[in-house]
Design an enzyme around this catalytic site. Sequence first.
Site, mmCIF file in Angstrom:
data_model
loop_
_atom_site.group_PDB
_atom_site.id
_atom_site.type_symbol
_atom_site.label_atom_id
_atom_site.label_comp_id
_atom_site.label_asym_id
_atom_site.label_seq_id
_atom_site.Cartn_x
_atom_site.Cartn_y
_atom_site.Cartn_z
ATOM 1 N N TYR A 100 37.285 -16.177 -12.079
ATOM 2 C CA TYR A 100 36.699 -14.935 -11.563
ATOM 3 C C TYR A 100 37.545 -13.749 -12.024
ATOM 4 O O TYR A 100 38.130 -13.805 -13.094
ATOM 5 C CB TYR A 100 36.497 -15.033 -10.037
ATOM 6 C CG TYR A 100 35.334 -14.157 -9.666
ATOM 7 C CD1 TYR A 100 34.054 -14.466 -10.108
ATOM 8 C CD2 TYR A 100 35.532 -12.964 -8.988
ATOM 9 C CE1 TYR A 100 32.984 -13.611 -9.872
ATOM 10 C CE2 TYR A 100 34.463 -12.111 -8.748
ATOM 11 C CZ TYR A 100 33.197 -12.439 -9.199
ATOM 12 O OH TYR A 100 32.152 -11.587 -8.979
ATOM 13 N N ARG A 153 26.029 -3.097 -12.999
ATOM 14 C CA ARG A 153 27.379 -2.615 -12.640
ATOM 15 C C ARG A 153 28.296 -3.815 -12.503
ATOM 16 O O ARG A 153 28.651 -4.224 -11.410
ATOM 17 C CB ARG A 153 27.298 -1.816 -11.330
ATOM 18 C CG ARG A 153 28.418 -0.820 -11.166
ATOM 19 C CD ARG A 153 29.132 -1.015 -9.856
ATOM 20 N NE ARG A 153 29.609 -2.374 -9.674
ATOM 21 C CZ ARG A 153 30.229 -2.819 -8.608
ATOM 22 N NH1 ARG A 153 30.424 -2.031 -7.583
ATOM 23 N NH2 ARG A 153 30.661 -4.075 -8.504
ATOM 24 N N LYS A 171 30.754 -16.571 -9.252
ATOM 25 C CA LYS A 171 30.679 -16.481 -7.782
ATOM 26 C C LYS A 171 30.262 -17.816 -7.183
ATOM 27 O O LYS A 171 30.774 -18.239 -6.155
ATOM 28 C CB LYS A 171 29.672 -15.399 -7.380
ATOM 29 C CG LYS A 171 30.295 -14.014 -7.367
ATOM 30 C CD LYS A 171 30.480 -13.499 -5.952
ATOM 31 C CE LYS A 171 31.647 -12.561 -5.855
ATOM 32 N NZ LYS A 171 31.378 -11.220 -5.374
ATOM 33 N N GLU A 242 24.214 -9.145 -6.314
ATOM 34 C CA GLU A 242 25.560 -9.000 -6.848
ATOM 35 C C GLU A 242 25.587 -8.024 -8.017
ATOM 36 O O GLU A 242 24.790 -8.150 -8.949
ATOM 37 C CB GLU A 242 26.011 -10.397 -7.329
ATOM 38 C CG GLU A 242 27.406 -10.464 -7.828
ATOM 39 C CD GLU A 242 28.436 -10.339 -6.728
ATOM 40 O OE1 GLU A 242 28.156 -10.711 -5.582
ATOM 41 O OE2 GLU A 242 29.525 -9.829 -7.024
ATOM 42 N N ASP A 243 26.500 -7.069 -7.947
ATOM 43 C CA ASP A 243 26.747 -6.153 -9.064
ATOM 44 C C ASP A 243 25.513 -5.392 -9.546
ATOM 45 O O ASP A 243 25.299 -5.221 -10.760
ATOM 46 C CB ASP A 243 27.449 -6.887 -10.223
ATOM 47 C CG ASP A 243 28.934 -7.108 -9.912
ATOM 48 O OD1 ASP A 243 29.378 -6.713 -8.797
ATOM 49 O OD2 ASP A 243 29.658 -7.648 -10.757
ATOM 50 N N ASP A 265 27.144 -8.742 -1.510
ATOM 51 C CA ASP A 265 28.582 -8.963 -1.342
ATOM 52 C C ASP A 265 29.398 -7.705 -1.609
ATOM 53 O O ASP A 265 30.406 -7.464 -0.954
ATOM 54 C CB ASP A 265 29.047 -10.094 -2.256
ATOM 55 C CG ASP A 265 30.492 -10.440 -1.982
ATOM 56 O OD1 ASP A 265 30.821 -10.698 -0.812
ATOM 57 O OD2 ASP A 265 31.304 -10.412 -2.918
ATOM 58 N N ASP A 266 28.955 -6.887 -2.584
ATOM 59 C CA ASP A 266 29.719 -5.664 -2.900
ATOM 60 C C ASP A 266 29.750 -4.730 -1.697
ATOM 61 O O ASP A 266 30.689 -3.956 -1.522
ATOM 62 C CB ASP A 266 29.089 -4.932 -4.091
ATOM 63 C CG ASP A 266 28.915 -5.860 -5.275
ATOM 64 O OD1 ASP A 266 29.884 -6.513 -5.655
ATOM 65 O OD2 ASP A 266 27.783 -5.965 -5.794
ATOM 66 N N ALA A 302 30.871 0.274 -1.793
ATOM 67 C CA ALA A 302 31.928 -0.365 -1.013
ATOM 68 C C ALA A 302 32.283 0.490 0.208
ATOM 69 O O ALA A 302 32.334 -0.012 1.339
ATOM 70 C CB ALA A 302 33.168 -0.588 -1.890
ATOM 71 N N ASN A 405 39.434 -2.124 -8.418
ATOM 72 C CA ASN A 405 39.728 -3.168 -9.403
ATOM 73 C C ASN A 405 39.388 -2.676 -10.799
ATOM 74 O O ASN A 405 38.553 -1.792 -10.941
ATOM 75 C CB ASN A 405 38.863 -4.406 -9.106
ATOM 76 C CG ASN A 405 39.273 -5.068 -7.810
ATOM 77 O OD1 ASN A 405 40.436 -5.235 -7.524
ATOM 78 N ND2 ASN A 405 38.269 -5.443 -7.023
HETATM 79 P P1 NAD Z 1 30.535 2.893 -6.632
HETATM 80 O O1 NAD Z 1 30.302 3.296 -8.035
HETATM 81 O O2 NAD Z 1 29.365 2.591 -5.763
HETATM 82 O O3 NAD Z 1 31.388 4.042 -5.892
HETATM 83 C C1 NAD Z 1 32.442 4.753 -6.462
HETATM 84 C C2 NAD Z 1 32.636 6.017 -5.643
HETATM 85 O O4 NAD Z 1 33.830 6.655 -6.061
HETATM 86 C C3 NAD Z 1 31.510 7.044 -5.778
HETATM 87 O O5 NAD Z 1 31.163 7.515 -4.517
HETATM 88 C C4 NAD Z 1 32.148 8.182 -6.572
HETATM 89 O O6 NAD Z 1 31.641 9.459 -6.188
HETATM 90 C C5 NAD Z 1 33.586 8.056 -6.148
HETATM 91 N N1 NAD Z 1 34.494 8.669 -7.107
HETATM 92 C C6 NAD Z 1 34.458 8.635 -8.454
HETATM 93 N N2 NAD Z 1 35.454 9.374 -8.962
HETATM 94 C C7 NAD Z 1 36.134 9.876 -7.916
HETATM 95 C C8 NAD Z 1 37.258 10.711 -7.796
HETATM 96 N N3 NAD Z 1 37.891 11.160 -8.862
HETATM 97 N N4 NAD Z 1 37.668 11.025 -6.569
HETATM 98 C C9 NAD Z 1 37.051 10.555 -5.484
HETATM 99 N N5 NAD Z 1 35.985 9.764 -5.529
HETATM 100 C C10 NAD Z 1 35.537 9.431 -6.737
HETATM 101 O O7 NAD Z 1 31.514 1.645 -6.688
HETATM 102 P P2 NAD Z 1 31.850 0.611 -5.506
HETATM 103 O O8 NAD Z 1 30.988 -0.586 -5.618
HETATM 104 O O9 NAD Z 1 31.846 1.350 -4.214
HETATM 105 O O10 NAD Z 1 33.319 0.168 -5.925
HETATM 106 C C11 NAD Z 1 34.370 1.128 -5.967
HETATM 107 C C12 NAD Z 1 35.675 0.431 -6.301
HETATM 108 O O11 NAD Z 1 36.017 -0.473 -5.270
HETATM 109 C C13 NAD Z 1 35.652 -0.376 -7.598
HETATM 110 O O12 NAD Z 1 36.811 -0.123 -8.342
HETATM 111 C C14 NAD Z 1 35.664 -1.805 -7.146
HETATM 112 O O13 NAD Z 1 36.394 -2.628 -8.032
HETATM 113 C C15 NAD Z 1 36.377 -1.714 -5.818
HETATM 114 N N6 NAD Z 1 35.966 -2.813 -4.914
HETATM 115 C C16 NAD Z 1 36.944 -3.618 -4.411
HETATM 116 C C17 NAD Z 1 36.612 -4.656 -3.578
HETATM 117 C C18 NAD Z 1 37.689 -5.506 -3.000
HETATM 118 O O14 NAD Z 1 38.836 -5.237 -3.202
HETATM 119 N N7 NAD Z 1 37.383 -6.535 -2.257
HETATM 120 C C19 NAD Z 1 35.283 -4.904 -3.284
HETATM 121 C C20 NAD Z 1 34.295 -4.061 -3.801
HETATM 122 C C21 NAD Z 1 34.654 -3.016 -4.615
#
Ligand code: NAD
Length: 549
Positions: A100, A153, A171, A242-243, A265-266, A302, A405
């Site tokens: 993964y 995504r 997954k 997913e994604d 899951d996201d 997230a 990530n």
């Molecule tokens: P997403 O694209 O839905 O959301 C990203 C958000 O970040 C958007 O609201 C965007 O406006 C904001 N953003 C972008 N640039 C920015 C900046 N400079 N300042 C402030 N905000 C900004 O993505 P997501 O699915 O919500 O995932 C976001 C991150 O969280 C990813 O990097 C993902 O890897 C990580 N994530 C981690 C876990 C985990 O650790 N378990 C799980 C899910 C997602």
Amino acid sequence: MTDDTSSDHALRGVHMLHDPRLNKGTAFTDDERERLGLRGLLPPRVLTMEDQVSRVLDTYGRKTNDLDRYVNLIGLQDRNETLFYRVLIDHIETLMPIVYTPTVGEACRQFGHIYRRPRGLYVSMRDRGRMSRLLQNWPEQQVSIIVVTDGERILGLGDLGTYGMGIPIGKLALYTTCAGIPPRECLPITLDVGTNNEELRADPLYTGLLQPRVRGAEYDEFIEEFVMTVQDIFPDALIQFEDFATTNALELLDRYRERVCCFNDDIQGTAGVTLAGLLAVNRITRGRLGDQRLLFYGAGAAATGIADLIADRMTADGLSLNEARRRIWFVDSKGLVVSSRSELAPHKRRYAHDAAFESDLTSIVRAIRPTALIGVSGQARQFSQTVVAAMADGNERPVIFALSNPTSKAECTAEEAYRWSDGRAIYASGSPFDPVTVGGRTMIPAQGNNAYVFPGVGLGVIATRARHVTDEMFAAAAQTLAGQVAEPLLDQGSLLPPFREIREVSLEIATAVAEVAFTRGLARIERPSDLREYLRAAMYQPVYDDVVR
Ligand code: NAD
């Protein structure tokens, strides 16, 4: 879940060796070789599974890069599934980053180039109006879990079209490894609605439709046909979205969560593991969730999932839902999400409060005075020394989660969070970080990996044949997970149990989820007298069945 393999046992000879579900390779006994027509098709010496495991690890150990290690493991999955899961279960901490994230991301980017054997189902726009026959081509009748993506995504890598298939495959391998979902009941699916990734469309080995993504009503109708056909052909299957890109992810979850057995899951898995982290923080600080004030840096799928689940859980501490939401703030790419901003998407509006707009994060932290800062922006190094210092200024134990990530995208490293807060930060990340020693004290950062949560939730849902997956189930999963962290680990700032304990952790989570299913009348089976043992017995074990009876 079933274990009917009787028809498989009709297979003989070389067909047996070419079926990864039945193949034992050199471990077929002399008796089996005689009766199954295998004599001469294998080298004479019979090996044990332990011998085979050492051979696998030996070959694996000679690979010099992670993508080769991935290809090596997938090759084993394609040849001998039982051995693959034996190796994966016994070495989960080392192999997880290969099957993964992060390696699966690289595998997806090159999916057409490392392609060997097909796995899973591809449903494309060309299959509209005739999906039923396509799904019936899947060789298994009993499908318990479907992980489906439209490839838009993929992790932090964006639109990878059908190359995204590596994600559902990975997954589902985790479902089996972490929670014992039988591999034959797992179905990876990629929906091909085109790709807007022009580089990919120019790739001569690209595996999907060479057209831009379909949007709007046509996309919605395609998804509707897919979801309804699954209900028809695999009525017991749990669908995990997913994604998908953020807007689709949120909309699909809203549209289907009450209609079919599904989750995202996201959104919800991330929420579960993050809530578990915060509940473990409370075990360290002896605080209450309802007393936290949370600032999310990032306001996408997230952030929305985590915030919604936490707001809901805060009501258990006596807050109204509105009061709970007022304790939660979002920052998006423009700055603080405040009510005076007219352009906000609906999922941000419920966390838009009356305050002056501000775009500098340090100033926002000073103005809002959060107890916890949660990074889900996908933007590297945004939690600077001044931001962390501002958090440490107002809190004895500032909570800093840098969840973006892969590692290179984390909002700050574990070391930065600890050093810039004089060792007071309680830190968790999305990608793994090594322990850090500050002021003579060794801190162990937790990795908020969703794989702590979704496998156990999946097991609890499918084993009870629950009608729906609810947020209460994710909250129960979080509560259980937070309770699994041993005190000495908490003392070192770690918020989650060691991942090597995942099968026991998943069983506990599944038991809690199944309890919710029974309590809420969602289960479609009689309540077993010993729920935990019932679930334990349902978990797949990678052992060779006795083929000769
Ligand atoms: P997403 O694209 O839905 O959301 C990203 C958000 O970040 C958007 O609201 C965007 O406006 C904001 N953003 C972008 N640039 C920015 C900046 N400079 N300042 C402030 N905000 C900004 O993505 P997501 O699915 O919500 O995932 C976001 C991150 O969280 C990813 O990097 C993902 O890897 C990580 N994530 C981690 C876990 C985990 O650790 N378990 C799980 C899910 C997602």
